[in-house]
Design an enzyme around this catalytic site. Structure first.
Site, PDB file in Angstrom:
ATOM      1  N   GLY A  40     -18.031   1.872  14.946  1.00  0.00           N
ATOM      2  CA  GLY A  40     -18.870   1.860  13.880  1.00  0.00           C
ATOM      3  C   GLY A  40     -20.166   1.106  14.497  1.00  0.00           C
ATOM      4  O   GLY A  40     -20.171  -0.207  14.501  1.00  0.00           O
ATOM      5  N   HIS A  81      21.562 -11.932  36.617  1.00  0.00           N
ATOM      6  CA  HIS A  81      21.543 -12.451  37.853  1.00  0.00           C
ATOM      7  C   HIS A  81      21.040 -11.517  38.649  1.00  0.00           C
ATOM      8  O   HIS A  81      21.124 -10.072  38.657  1.00  0.00           O
ATOM      9  CB  HIS A  81      22.945 -13.042  38.326  1.00  0.00           C
ATOM     10  CG  HIS A  81      24.027 -12.080  38.286  1.00  0.00           C
ATOM     11  ND1 HIS A  81      24.814 -11.731  37.217  1.00  0.00           N
ATOM     12  CD2 HIS A  81      24.636 -11.285  39.449  1.00  0.00           C
ATOM     13  CE1 HIS A  81      25.630 -10.905  37.417  1.00  0.00           C
ATOM     14  NE2 HIS A  81      25.687 -10.684  38.698  1.00  0.00           N
ATOM     15  N   GLN A 139       1.065  -1.010  -0.044  1.00  0.00           N
ATOM     16  CA  GLN A 139      -0.060  -0.073   0.057  1.00  0.00           C
ATOM     17  C   GLN A 139       0.931   1.116   0.024  1.00  0.00           C
ATOM     18  O   GLN A 139       1.639   1.616   1.188  1.00  0.00           O
ATOM     19  CB  GLN A 139      -0.875  -0.059   1.300  1.00  0.00           C
ATOM     20  CG  GLN A 139      -1.927   1.211   1.176  1.00  0.00           C
ATOM     21  CD  GLN A 139      -2.819   1.220   2.355  1.00  0.00           C
ATOM     22  OE1 GLN A 139      -2.728   0.344   3.486  1.00  0.00           O
ATOM     23  NE2 GLN A 139      -4.097   2.053   2.404  1.00  0.00           N
ATOM     24  N   ASN A 189     -19.427  -2.977  14.490  1.00  0.00           N
ATOM     25  CA  ASN A 189     -18.422  -3.491  13.120  1.00  0.00           C
ATOM     26  C   ASN A 189     -16.916  -3.928  13.656  1.00  0.00           C
ATOM     27  O   ASN A 189     -16.296  -3.161  14.456  1.00  0.00           O
ATOM     28  CB  ASN A 189     -18.254  -2.252  12.194  1.00  0.00           C
ATOM     29  CG  ASN A 189     -17.379  -2.776  10.993  1.00  0.00           C
ATOM     30  OD1 ASN A 189     -17.110  -3.944  10.791  1.00  0.00           O
ATOM     31  ND2 ASN A 189     -16.786  -1.773  10.269  1.00  0.00           N
ATOM     32  N   GLY A 194      -5.984   4.844   4.520  1.00  0.00           N
ATOM     33  CA  GLY A 194      -7.588   4.213   4.751  1.00  0.00           C
ATOM     34  C   GLY A 194      -7.611   2.576   4.375  1.00  0.00           C
ATOM     35  O   GLY A 194      -6.955   2.002   3.598  1.00  0.00           O
ATOM     36  N   THR A 195      -8.827   1.958   5.091  1.00  0.00           N
ATOM     37  CA  THR A 195      -8.639   0.641   4.912  1.00  0.00           C
ATOM     38  C   THR A 195      -9.396   0.329   3.490  1.00  0.00           C
ATOM     39  O   THR A 195      -9.042  -0.719   2.851  1.00  0.00           O
ATOM     40  CB  THR A 195      -9.805   0.199   6.205  1.00  0.00           C
ATOM     41  OG1 THR A 195      -9.329   0.207   7.241  1.00  0.00           O
ATOM     42  CG2 THR A 195     -10.136  -1.209   5.922  1.00  0.00           C
TER      43      THR A 195
END
Length: 420
Positions: free
Chosen positions: A129, A307, A66, A156, A71-72
């Site tokens: 959403g 330790h 991308q 959503n 954005g999705t």
């Protein structure tokens, strides 16, 4: 998730021996989905080098980058030439139950719909959403409504099954006020056009990894179910009470006491005389020194915990060196839940016990200490004797300034000249 994601994509953070996204790839495979497209960008080489073509996991993986993180909907658009028919979309930073994937595939096949959206019911829908749903058909999507405006408590989840119509809607989607192409806007176009969007109300659990302490939560979840598998060496005198996974070339030395479920990667040295408490994960090439106690923590690859140290309910990145006598506290004096800064906002983790979140390449000095909920950026150094109670950024060094008062001893001359 910073500082953990300064050096790794979030989807590649380890949980019980696997990157987060590998759980989804395996769930897709087990659901009969073997053609997978990964949309990548941030530190994509790390993803490609790890998964390659997917053959070792029994799938075929293709990659697309991308170019801009806008954005999705834009990300999904990169799949247009990859798919021929219906396809599943899901985020890489959630971990799904295989049964959920099988159920939604079955549900989509059973009914005539263009899109299937997985929904979950929440007490407070205002940050999500929210859908107006009637007879399992979504009539409207409202982004982050007030409580009065929320049409339901079903939100959503970001898991979908689409047909190719979605690409036409994405092409017509305009940027939102925050400058992104939102898939919910594309879905709203489908609704306006009369396309059928079916809502699938799921009570199946999936795990969302959005905050550093959620990595600890998910690690706990998966380690609880591991079965003992020992490929390394357990020396005589070690005591194991619980299930462990011990990798090749790793050694649990005499005097080590393990309780609960513990995952130890390859080529690790644990002990001697340590106390390791569940649910703790060690990556590969981790060294834990004498008389160390570690509880419910994630220690990533190539890190040393030397330790006389204590680490509780913490995440320590790769290539760190935790010096002798370092103490990482995990409990407040007042027993209240631990607060932690996320994007300059103090957030309640909801955890009564939470230690430090430490990025890669961090070094501590002897007898340094960390208050609950402290974060340390990558490549920083915490000097000897420091009590760190505020977050420390990346590429920083913090030291204690000491004032020394030196006096002459009254009998020093006498002792220096005393004969045997």
């Amino acid at each position: 998730m910073r500082p953990l994601t300064l050096t790794k994509p979030k989807t590649m953070l380890p949980v019980a021996g696997k990157p987060i996204i590998q759980y989804n790839i395996e769930s897709l495979r087990d659901s009969g989905v073997t053609e997978i497209l990964l949309i990548v960008n941030y530190k994509e080489k790390m993803v490609k080098d790890y998964f390659k073509d997917g053959k070792k996991l029994g799938v075929n993986i293709t990659y697309k980058t991308q170019e801009e993180l806008i954005g999705t909907a834009n990300a999904i658009s990169y799949g247009e030439d990859f798919v021929d028919e219906e396809f599943i979309v899901l985020n890489g930073d959630i971990i799904l139950d295989t049964n959920l994937l099988m159920k939604i595939i079955e549900e989509y096949s059973k009914f005539d719909s263009d899109t299937l959206m997985v929904l979950t019911e929440v007490e407070d829908p205002t940050p999500f959403g929210v859908v107006d749903i009637q007879d399992n058909i979504i009539k409207k999507i409202v982004e982050k409504p007030s409580k009065e405006e929320a049409p339901s408590n079903f939100v959503n989840s970001g898991i979908y099954i689409f047909n190719k119509d979605i690409f036409d809607k994405i092409a017509k989607t305009e940027k939102s006020p925050r400058g992104e192409y939102e898939i919910t806007d594309s879905l709203s176009m489908q609704i306006e056009e009369g396309k059928i969007i079916r809502g699938y109300k799921s009570d199946k659990r999936w795990l969302d990894v959005g905050r550093p302490w959620e990595l600890i939560d998910i690690n706990e979840h998966f380690l609880e179910g591991i079965k003992t598998k020992i490929r390394g060496i357990v020396e005589p005198g070690a005591h194991i009470h619980g299930n462990i996974r011990l990798g090749e070339g790793s050694v649990i030395k005499s005097g080590v006491y393990i309780t609960g479920s513990v995952y130890i990667g390859d080529n690790c040295n644990i002990g001697p005389n340590c106390y390791i408490r569940g649910n703790t994960y060690f990556g590969n090439n981790v060294n834990v020194g004498n008389a160390v106690e570690i509880k419910n923590s994630i220690i990533m690859d190539n890190t040393n915990v030397n330790h006389l140290s204590y680490v509780g309910d913490s995440v320590i990145g790769s290539n760190c060196n935790i010096a002798a006598g370092t103490n990482v506290a995990n409990l407040r004096f007042d027993n209240e839940t631990v607060k932690i800064f996320v994007k300059d906002e103090k957030i309640d983790s909801g955890r009564r016990k939470l230690g430090a979140i430490i990025g890669d390449f961090v070094k501590t000095g002897i007898n340094s200490s960390f208050s609950p909920g402290v974060k340390v950026g990558c490549n920083s150094t915490v000097g000897s004797g420091v009590l760190l109670y505020n977050d420390l950024g990346s590429n920083k060094i913090v030291f204690v300034e000491q004032i020394h008062t030196i006096h002459e001893k009254k009998d020093a001359d006498k002792k220096l000249h005393t004969k045997d």
